[in-house]
Write an enzyme that holds these catalytic residues in place. Sequence first.
Site: not given
Length: 130
Positions: A40, A42, A45, A53
């Site tokens: 992931n 991040e 915003c 995934e």
Amino acid sequence: LQLLLRRSREAKTWAYCPYSRFPVGAALLTASGEIFSGCNVENACYSLGVCAERTAIQKAISEGHTSFRAMAITSDMGDNFIAPCGACRQVMREFGTDWDIYLTKADGTYIVKTLADLLPLSFGPEHLKK
């Protein structure tokens, strides 16, 4: 299977998650036997972040792969199995319903579900054909 699980754990270590502090890793097995991993990522915003995934799927597609056999997903959720969010399930659905998804716990145990199990009565590309 063990390699797929290990690659998802390794991908988790690269997660960029300064806001949620919730690292996730995924490893995607293509029909040709290649593995693409993702984590992931991040963003300040929040809505611009991307899940592990979808990162793995986009990496595979960018290398010419669109047929998948399995995906393993890893996190630090403790006693709970990690499962893909709804958006990831729909992106995964684009590439079929009968591939295996290995949902893991932090201790390495896992359960296996098909994408059809995770997204029943789904909408896919075949619904757009006349």
